[in-house]
Design a protein around this motif. Structure first.
Motif, mmCIF file in Angstrom:
data_model
loop_
_atom_site.group_PDB
_atom_site.id
_atom_site.type_symbol
_atom_site.label_atom_id
_atom_site.label_comp_id
_atom_site.label_asym_id
_atom_site.label_seq_id
_atom_site.Cartn_x
_atom_site.Cartn_y
_atom_site.Cartn_z
ATOM 1 N N ALA A 320 -4.864 13.888 12.871
ATOM 2 C CA ALA A 320 -3.445 13.569 13.031
ATOM 3 C C ALA A 320 -2.611 14.419 12.096
ATOM 4 O O ALA A 320 -3.008 14.676 10.953
ATOM 5 C CB ALA A 320 -3.196 12.092 12.743
ATOM 6 N N TYR A 321 -1.458 14.859 12.567
ATOM 7 C CA TYR A 321 -0.488 15.506 11.691
ATOM 8 C C TYR A 321 0.388 14.427 11.053
ATOM 9 O O TYR A 321 0.960 13.583 11.755
ATOM 10 C CB TYR A 321 0.400 16.482 12.469
ATOM 11 N N VAL A 322 0.450 14.463 9.730
ATOM 12 C CA VAL A 322 1.353 13.567 9.004
ATOM 13 C C VAL A 322 2.269 14.426 8.133
ATOM 14 O O VAL A 322 1.909 15.527 7.726
ATOM 15 C CB VAL A 322 0.590 12.547 8.141
ATOM 16 N N ARG A 323 3.437 13.915 7.832
ATOM 17 C CA ARG A 323 4.423 14.694 7.091
ATOM 18 C C ARG A 323 3.936 14.990 5.677
ATOM 19 O O ARG A 323 3.097 14.275 5.109
ATOM 20 C CB ARG A 323 5.761 13.973 7.070
ATOM 21 N N ASP A 324 4.452 16.058 5.109
ATOM 22 C CA ASP A 324 4.078 16.487 3.769
ATOM 23 C C ASP A 324 4.290 15.352 2.762
ATOM 24 O O ASP A 324 5.357 14.750 2.714
ATOM 25 C CB ASP A 324 4.909 17.709 3.371
ATOM 26 N N GLY A 325 3.267 15.065 1.987
ATOM 27 C CA GLY A 325 3.300 13.974 1.025
ATOM 28 C C GLY A 325 2.546 12.761 1.511
ATOM 29 O O GLY A 325 1.866 12.087 0.732
ATOM 30 N N ALA A 326 2.610 12.475 2.821
ATOM 31 C CA ALA A 326 1.917 11.311 3.377
ATOM 32 C C ALA A 326 0.406 11.522 3.431
ATOM 33 O O ALA A 326 -0.357 10.550 3.494
ATOM 34 C CB ALA A 326 2.449 11.000 4.777
ATOM 35 N N GLU A 327 -0.032 12.778 3.384
ATOM 36 C CA GLU A 327 -1.472 13.061 3.453
ATOM 37 C C GLU A 327 -2.230 12.509 2.254
ATOM 38 O O GLU A 327 -3.461 12.398 2.277
ATOM 39 C CB GLU A 327 -1.710 14.566 3.596
ATOM 40 N N LYS A 328 -1.536 12.150 1.204
ATOM 41 C CA LYS A 328 -2.183 11.626 0.000
ATOM 42 C C LYS A 328 -2.545 10.150 0.136
ATOM 43 O O LYS A 328 -3.282 9.609 -0.694
ATOM 44 C CB LYS A 328 -1.263 11.830 -1.205
ATOM 45 N N ASN A 329 -2.023 9.485 1.153
ATOM 46 C CA ASN A 329 -2.337 8.073 1.364
ATOM 47 C C ASN A 329 -3.773 7.902 1.847
ATOM 48 O O ASN A 329 -4.333 8.784 2.513
ATOM 49 C CB ASN A 329 -1.374 7.472 2.388
ATOM 50 N N GLU A 330 -4.352 6.772 1.529
ATOM 51 C CA GLU A 330 -5.723 6.463 1.952
ATOM 52 C C GLU A 330 -5.765 5.574 3.181
ATOM 53 O O GLU A 330 -6.758 5.555 3.900
ATOM 54 C CB GLU A 330 -6.481 5.784 0.802
ATOM 55 N N ALA A 331 -4.693 4.812 3.420
ATOM 56 C CA ALA A 331 -4.681 3.863 4.527
ATOM 57 C C ALA A 331 -3.524 4.144 5.478
ATOM 58 O O ALA A 331 -2.401 4.429 5.043
ATOM 59 C CB ALA A 331 -4.576 2.434 3.998
ATOM 60 N N PHE A 332 -3.829 4.059 6.783
ATOM 61 C CA PHE A 332 -2.828 4.271 7.827
ATOM 62 C C PHE A 332 -3.031 3.236 8.925
ATOM 63 O O PHE A 332 -4.051 2.534 8.970
ATOM 64 C CB PHE A 332 -2.958 5.675 8.422
ATOM 65 N N VAL A 333 -2.078 3.174 9.838
ATOM 66 C CA VAL A 333 -2.208 2.348 11.031
ATOM 67 C C VAL A 333 -1.838 3.209 12.231
ATOM 68 O O VAL A 333 -0.764 3.835 12.249
ATOM 69 C CB VAL A 333 -1.282 1.120 10.979
ATOM 70 N N VAL A 334 -2.729 3.266 13.212
ATOM 71 C CA VAL A 334 -2.456 4.006 14.441
ATOM 72 C C VAL A 334 -1.933 3.038 15.495
ATOM 73 O O VAL A 334 -2.568 2.012 15.786
ATOM 74 C CB VAL A 334 -3.724 4.715 14.953
ATOM 75 N N LYS A 335 -0.777 3.368 16.057
ATOM 76 C CA LYS A 335 -0.167 2.535 17.089
ATOM 77 C C LYS A 335 -0.728 2.950 18.449
ATOM 78 O O LYS A 335 -0.150 3.774 19.167
ATOM 79 C CB LYS A 335 1.359 2.698 17.070
ATOM 80 N N ALA A 336 -1.886 2.405 18.789
ATOM 81 C CA ALA A 336 -2.520 2.708 20.069
ATOM 82 C C ALA A 336 -1.925 1.815 21.157
ATOM 83 O O ALA A 336 -1.114 0.936 20.882
ATOM 84 C CB ALA A 336 -4.023 2.507 19.966
ATOM 85 N N ALA A 337 -2.334 2.058 22.378
ATOM 86 C CA ALA A 337 -1.838 1.252 23.493
ATOM 87 C C ALA A 337 -2.230 -0.213 23.306
ATOM 88 O O ALA A 337 -3.414 -0.537 23.223
ATOM 89 C CB ALA A 337 -2.409 1.784 24.807
ATOM 90 N N ARG A 338 -1.244 -1.074 23.166
ATOM 91 C CA ARG A 338 -1.407 -2.534 23.103
ATOM 92 C C ARG A 338 -2.095 -3.048 21.837
ATOM 93 O O ARG A 338 -2.361 -4.248 21.738
ATOM 94 C CB ARG A 338 -2.168 -3.049 24.337
ATOM 95 N N VAL A 339 -2.386 -2.184 20.868
ATOM 96 C CA VAL A 339 -3.057 -2.663 19.666
ATOM 97 C C VAL A 339 -2.800 -1.713 18.501
ATOM 98 O O VAL A 339 -2.619 -0.508 18.698
ATOM 99 C CB VAL A 339 -4.581 -2.798 19.920
ATOM 100 N N ASP A 340 -2.747 -2.265 17.291
ATOM 101 C CA ASP A 340 -2.661 -1.462 16.070
ATOM 102 C C ASP A 340 -4.066 -1.267 15.517
ATOM 103 O O ASP A 340 -4.833 -2.236 15.385
ATOM 104 C CB ASP A 340 -1.803 -2.162 15.019
ATOM 105 N N LEU A 341 -4.403 -0.019 15.202
ATOM 106 C CA LEU A 341 -5.737 0.309 14.705
ATOM 107 C C LEU A 341 -5.669 0.713 13.239
ATOM 108 O O LEU A 341 -5.084 1.753 12.910
ATOM 109 C CB LEU A 341 -6.340 1.467 15.520
ATOM 110 N N PRO A 342 -6.248 -0.073 12.326
ATOM 111 C CA PRO A 342 -6.319 0.351 10.931
ATOM 112 C C PRO A 342 -7.154 1.626 10.814
ATOM 113 O O PRO A 342 -8.221 1.743 11.430
ATOM 114 C CB PRO A 342 -7.007 -0.820 10.228
ATOM 115 N N ALA A 343 -6.662 2.587 10.058
ATOM 116 C CA ALA A 343 -7.344 3.876 9.910
ATOM 117 C C ALA A 343 -7.397 4.247 8.438
ATOM 118 O O ALA A 343 -6.456 3.989 7.681
ATOM 119 C CB ALA A 343 -6.615 4.960 10.698
ATOM 120 N N ALA A 344 -8.499 4.851 8.028
ATOM 121 C CA ALA A 344 -8.683 5.278 6.645
ATOM 122 C C ALA A 344 -8.782 6.790 6.578
ATOM 123 O O ALA A 344 -9.401 7.426 7.449
ATOM 124 C CB ALA A 344 -9.940 4.644 6.054
ATOM 125 N N ARG A 345 -8.191 7.376 5.566
ATOM 126 C CA ARG A 345 -8.305 8.814 5.343
ATOM 127 C C ARG A 345 -9.782 9.166 5.141
ATOM 128 O O ARG A 345 -10.492 8.510 4.377
ATOM 129 C CB ARG A 345 -7.484 9.218 4.117
#
Length: 361
Positions: A320-345
């Motif tokens: 995934a492309y994330v904006r400059d600075g956000a790449e340092k985060n360890e935890a993300f959430v992907v907004k998939a169809a009908r569900v949120d998917l927790p994602a880890a760097r």
């Protein structure tokens, strides 16, 4: 309706009841037995892939090296005959027009291998910047390409082509003959496994394909398995993970850009707006291209470019492309169809057990 192009093997794929789909303007096989089976076949034995949709150019003549050096990111001053190198073709702003491999055939002699969907634009772009000295020819319509991939591919190569190939190093190639006609055999790979690529005459391709498949423990693989295999290594796909809106530095390939000389797009590489990051998603529900990527707070910081279940790992992965600075985060959430998917760097490669760089000598 788009008139799809065919490869020398299209008739074979249809006869084998492959699931077909348009890709890069070609009618291409997506799967035969199934993506999971073909993925496992490549990781454990050997698979052959029809890659005739790729484009090939030949450049030769006085001044070829210097002219090409000004157009691509590869440092051709350090590329010896018999070696090949991965790199990029950039626009004036540093955006990626294509990723490509350059083969040094000899002094001032090169073969460029480009993505099929980019073939015509790449050829025109490069030709306009080479000058009038060297000869530059698009040989795509005369050149077939078959990829043999998997840990058992060395034995298959030696049985079908003959001779010993243990001394062929990673990102090296050899020009030889098969059944009396010229053929190039290289060792680069796109699956993370030991593998070889065959470049030969268009009309000779079906005979080699069937000879490879006649070897024990070899099966055909489609674009579906090729995609899951490459994503497990974190390798980018042009048009999804690489495009003109991003530079190689943003895509994570800054370490490849070691050439000191000037080339088209070099000045634009210092602009960093986004970063391509690897994500791990537990479970089997996968992120898809263009799904939003958010911080746990809900703030959107990017989008998914590639996502799939990773058969070798047992969970889903994504780029995934994330904006400059956000790449340092360890935890993300992907907004998939009908569900949120927790994602880890994650770290690349996702899959670390491949045989691609295995020492054979």
């Amino acid at each position: 309706m788009e008139q799809l192009r065919t490869t020398p093997l299209t008739g074979w794929h249809h006869a084998a009841k492959a699931k077909m789909a348009p890709f890069a303007g070609f009618d291409m096989p997506v799967q035969y037995e199934g993506i999971m089976a073909e993925h496992a076949q490549t990781r454990t034995k050997a698979c052959v892939f029809d890659i005739c949709h790729m484009g090939e150019f030949r450049l030769e003549g006085p001044g070829a090296k210097d002219a090409l050096n000004r157009v691509v990111t590869q440092d051709l001053d350090t590329l010896a005959p018999g070696k090949c190198r991965y790199g990029f073709l950039l626009n004036e702003q540093g955006g990626i027009l294509d990723d490509l491999i350059i083969y040094c055939l000899g002094p001032d002699q090169y073969m460029l291998v480009v993505n099929g969907a980019c073939e015509e634009n790449d050829f025109s772009w490069i030709k306009a910047r080479l000058g009038t000295g060297p000869s530059f020819e698009n040989i795509s319509s005369a050149t077939g390409k078959i990829d043999l991939q998997g840990p058992e591919s060395l034995g298959v190569l030696e049985a079908v082509v003959g001779g010993s190939w243990r001394d062929l190093k990673y990102f090296s190639f050899l020009e030889t003959t098969w059944r009396g006609k010229p053929i190039i055999v290289s060792r680069t790979g796109y699956t993370g496994e030991l593998g070889y690529e065959f470049y030969l005459g268009w009309g000779q391709t079906p005979a080699l394909w069937e000879s490879l498949l006649a070897a024990p423990r070899v099966k055909p693989g489609g674009l579906g398995a090729r995609d899951t295999l490459r994503l497990e290594l974190g390798y980018p796909l042009y048009g999804q993970d690489l495009d003109t809106a991003h530079t190689p530095v943003e895509a994570g390939y800054g370490a490849f850009l070691t050439k000191t000389g000037d080339y088209v797009g070099k000045a634009g590489l210092s602009t960093i707006r986004e970063h391509l990051v690897p994500l791990r998603i537990d479970g089997r529900r996968s992120a898809r291209h263009n799904d939003a990527v958010c911080l746990p707070s809900g703030e959107q910081v990017g989008v998914v470019t590639s996502g799939s279940f990773a058969p070798s790992l047992g969970h889903c992965i994504a780029l995934a492309y994330v904006r400059d600075g956000a790449e340092k985060n360890e935890a993300f959430v992907v907004k998939a169809a009908r569900v949120d998917l927790p994602a880890a760097r994650a770290e690349l490669p996702f899959y670390t057990q491949g045989s691609a760089r295995k020492k054979l000598g």
